[in-house]
Structures are given as C-alpha cells and as structure tokens.
Design a protein around this motif. Sequence first.
Motif, PDB file in Angstrom:
ATOM      1  N   ASP A 118      95.778 -26.844  57.521  1.00 23.85           N
ATOM      2  CA  ASP A 118      96.141 -26.954  58.945  1.00 23.85           C
ATOM      3  C   ASP A 118      96.131 -28.393  59.466  1.00 23.85           C
ATOM      4  OD1 ASP A 118      96.147 -24.253  58.784  1.00 23.85           O
ATOM      5  OD2 ASP A 118      94.846 -23.904  60.507  1.00 23.85           O
ATOM      6  N   ASP A 119      95.093 -29.153  59.110  1.00 25.22           N
ATOM      7  CA  ASP A 119      94.976 -30.493  59.697  1.00 25.22           C
ATOM      8  C   ASP A 119      96.141 -31.395  59.317  1.00 25.22           C
ATOM      9  OD1 ASP A 119      92.753 -29.765  61.013  1.00 25.22           O
ATOM     10  OD2 ASP A 119      91.342 -30.638  59.579  1.00 25.22           O
ATOM     11  N   VAL A 120      96.587 -31.266  58.070  1.00 29.46           N
ATOM     12  CA  VAL A 120      97.732 -32.068  57.616  1.00 29.46           C
ATOM     13  C   VAL A 120      98.961 -31.666  58.428  1.00 29.46           C
ATOM     14  CG1 VAL A 120      99.210 -32.561  55.615  1.00 29.46           C
ATOM     15  CG2 VAL A 120      96.796 -32.012  55.271  1.00 29.46           C
ATOM     16  N   LEU A 121      99.085 -30.356  58.668  1.00 30.71           N
ATOM     17  CA  LEU A 121     100.281 -29.851  59.346  1.00 30.71           C
ATOM     18  C   LEU A 121     100.303 -30.228  60.823  1.00 30.71           C
ATOM     19  CD1 LEU A 121     100.546 -26.336  57.677  1.00 30.71           C
ATOM     20  CD2 LEU A 121     101.689 -28.453  57.072  1.00 30.71           C
ATOM     21  N   ILE A 143     100.259 -26.429  69.957  1.00 35.14           N
ATOM     22  CA  ILE A 143     100.385 -26.383  68.490  1.00 35.14           C
ATOM     23  C   ILE A 143      99.288 -25.474  67.929  1.00 35.14           C
ATOM     24  CG2 ILE A 143     100.273 -27.736  66.370  1.00 35.14           C
ATOM     25  CD1 ILE A 143     101.370 -30.121  68.004  1.00 35.14           C
ATOM     26  N   ARG A 144      98.069 -25.638  68.452  1.00 32.53           N
ATOM     27  CA  ARG A 144      96.948 -24.798  67.972  1.00 32.53           C
ATOM     28  C   ARG A 144      97.239 -23.317  68.254  1.00 32.53           C
ATOM     29  NH1 ARG A 144      93.894 -27.425  64.202  1.00 32.53           N
ATOM     30  NH2 ARG A 144      93.680 -29.579  64.858  1.00 32.53           N
ATOM     31  N   THR A 145      97.851 -23.037  69.420  1.00 34.65           N
ATOM     32  CA  THR A 145      98.215 -21.640  69.726  1.00 34.65           C
ATOM     33  C   THR A 145      99.154 -21.096  68.657  1.00 34.65           C
ATOM     34  OG1 THR A 145      98.074 -22.109  72.075  1.00 34.65           O
ATOM     35  CG2 THR A 145      99.246 -20.111  71.477  1.00 34.65           C
ATOM     36  N   ARG A 146     100.063 -21.942  68.184  1.00 30.38           N
ATOM     37  CA  ARG A 146     100.993 -21.486  67.137  1.00 30.38           C
ATOM     38  C   ARG A 146     100.238 -21.124  65.858  1.00 30.38           C
ATOM     39  NH1 ARG A 146     105.005 -26.366  67.486  1.00 30.38           N
ATOM     40  NH2 ARG A 146     106.157 -25.422  65.756  1.00 30.38           N
ATOM     41  N   TYR A 147      99.154 -21.869  65.574  1.00 27.29           N
ATOM     42  CA  TYR A 147      98.351 -21.531  64.383  1.00 27.29           C
ATOM     43  C   TYR A 147      97.563 -20.247  64.581  1.00 27.29           C
ATOM     44  CZ  TYR A 147      99.813 -25.724  62.205  1.00 27.29           C
ATOM     45  OH  TYR A 147     100.618 -26.664  61.633  1.00 27.29           O
ATOM     46  N   VAL A 148      97.070 -20.047  65.812  1.00 30.95           N
ATOM     47  CA  VAL A 148      96.344 -18.790  66.080  1.00 30.95           C
ATOM     48  C   VAL A 148      97.309 -17.623  65.903  1.00 30.95           C
ATOM     49  CG1 VAL A 148      95.150 -17.450  67.850  1.00 30.95           C
ATOM     50  CG2 VAL A 148      94.668 -19.897  67.616  1.00 30.95           C
ATOM     51  N   GLU A 149      98.509 -17.760  66.458  1.00 35.44           N
ATOM     52  CA  GLU A 149      99.535 -16.726  66.308  1.00 35.44           C
ATOM     53  C   GLU A 149      99.822 -16.498  64.827  1.00 35.44           C
ATOM     54  OE1 GLU A 149      99.861 -15.046  69.054  1.00 35.44           O
ATOM     55  OE2 GLU A 149     101.949 -15.387  69.609  1.00 35.44           O
ATOM     56  N   TYR A 150      99.936 -17.585  64.083  1.00 30.95           N
ATOM     57  CA  TYR A 150     100.232 -17.464  62.651  1.00 30.95           C
ATOM     58  C   TYR A 150      99.111 -16.698  61.945  1.00 30.95           C
ATOM     59  CZ  TYR A 150     101.221 -18.438  57.811  1.00 30.95           C
ATOM     60  OH  TYR A 150     101.471 -18.264  56.479  1.00 30.95           O
ATOM     61  N   ASN A 151      97.863 -17.129  62.194  1.00 27.94           N
ATOM     62  CA  ASN A 151      96.750 -16.507  61.473  1.00 27.94           C
ATOM     63  C   ASN A 151      96.594 -15.036  61.815  1.00 27.94           C
ATOM     64  OD1 ASN A 151      96.070 -18.812  60.041  1.00 27.94           O
ATOM     65  ND2 ASN A 151      94.795 -19.594  61.698  1.00 27.94           N
ATOM     66  N   GLU A 152      96.804 -14.716  63.099  1.00 31.51           N
ATOM     67  CA  GLU A 152      96.614 -13.318  63.513  1.00 31.51           C
ATOM     68  C   GLU A 152      97.776 -12.432  63.099  1.00 31.51           C
ATOM     69  OE1 GLU A 152      96.040 -13.013  67.724  1.00 31.51           O
ATOM     70  OE2 GLU A 152      94.044 -13.923  67.597  1.00 31.51           O
TER      71      GLU A 152
END
Length: 190
Positions: A118-121, A143-152
């Motif tokens: 994640d950090d690199v991305l 951007i972090r919201t997009r990762y939460v969406e991705y993970n969930e």
Amino acid sequence: MKLIVLFGKPGAGKGTQAAFLKDKYNLCHISTGDIFRFNIKNETELGKKAQEYINQGQLVPDSLTINMLKSEVEKNMDKAGFLFDGFPRTIAQAEALDEFLSSINLEVTGTVGLEAEDDVLVARILERGKTSGRADDQDEAKIRTRYVEYNEKTAPLIDFYKAQNKYHAVNGIGSIEEITERLSKVIDNL
Ligand code: AMP
C-alpha cells in the motif's frame, strides 16, 4: 476468445499495463474508471450519478456499473477478446459478470493480480495526482478510502477466482517492461 481480468489496488499499474497488453493480444480494453471519467466529462446522466462516489474515493453502486459494463461488451462483440481493467470490483459484480458471460456462451479465461505494498502505491498515486487532474488522486484521505473500499469489497474476489482456479498473482514492483513481461508469461498460458 480470451477474457482477461486485470486486478490490482489503485496505483498498481493496471491502466499502464492494459495499454500494452491490449495491443499485444489484440483485446478490447474496458476500463470502467475511464468510462466513468468520460461520462463525467461529458456530463451524461451516468456521469452525474457516478461523480460524487468517485470524487470521494468510494465505489459506484453495482447496478450502475454492471449495466455499463454489459453494454460496453455488447458493443464490442466483434473483437478478439476483452481485457477488463477495474471490473469486477465486488463479488456482486463478479457474479453478474459470470452470469452475463454464460448467457452469451463465454466465460472469464483468467484473472491476473498486480501485487504491491500500500505505501508504495499511495506514494505513486500522489505523484500521479500532480498531473492526472483526478480529484481522487490528490487527497490522501480519499486515496485511503479507495484502499478501504478495495480491502473490504474487492480483495474477496481473489478467493472467488482462486476457487475457480483462475487467479494468478504477479509482482507489480519493477519497471513497466518487466511487469509487462511477467503478465505476458501468465496470459500466454491461459
Ligand atoms: P479506476 O480508474 O479504476 O481507479 O477507478 C476510479 C474510480 O471509478 C473508482 O475509485 C470508483 O469510484 C469508480 N469505479 C471504477 N470501476 C468501478 C467498479 N467496477 N465498481 C465501482 N466503482 C468503480
């Protein structure tokens, strides 16, 4: 007909790689993100409905996304195959895709996931945001919201496709050429 799904978190390089792979394998590249952005730019009804979700980094509702995808496939049935980039992103979308494809006697050939930390991305996206003009690329909270969406919502698709023996992981860190090479090795064997 080859139907390839390209997976990866935001910033993993799906769009960059798809641009090479579509030519190499003569595939119709369908990026749901690009189609949404096109609709937003042209102020279509679909664009108006999708805009707020996208700007906040949230996924657009399945019903809108699935219908859009189906009509895009139907418009391109003369093509040698498809490269889906950014779709499916939820189990409901994956199930709808399977159902839709089977109704036209097709199926997903295989899925390839570009994997990276994640950090690199996040750093890559912030860099891209300086020139992409995308609201969802410029604010770290979005951007972090997009990762939460991705993970969930999206990460469970890995197991969904593993259960069908259709998931192939590829290391997404390296030069663009190296990664195209890694992806090609997988796709050549599908
Ligand atoms: P992308 O260009 O693939 O990063 O997508 C940008 C944004 O478009 C995402 O953060 C979502 O808001 C929306 N989007 C793209 N594809 C989908 C999808 N399959 N399902 C829901 N929302 C999507």
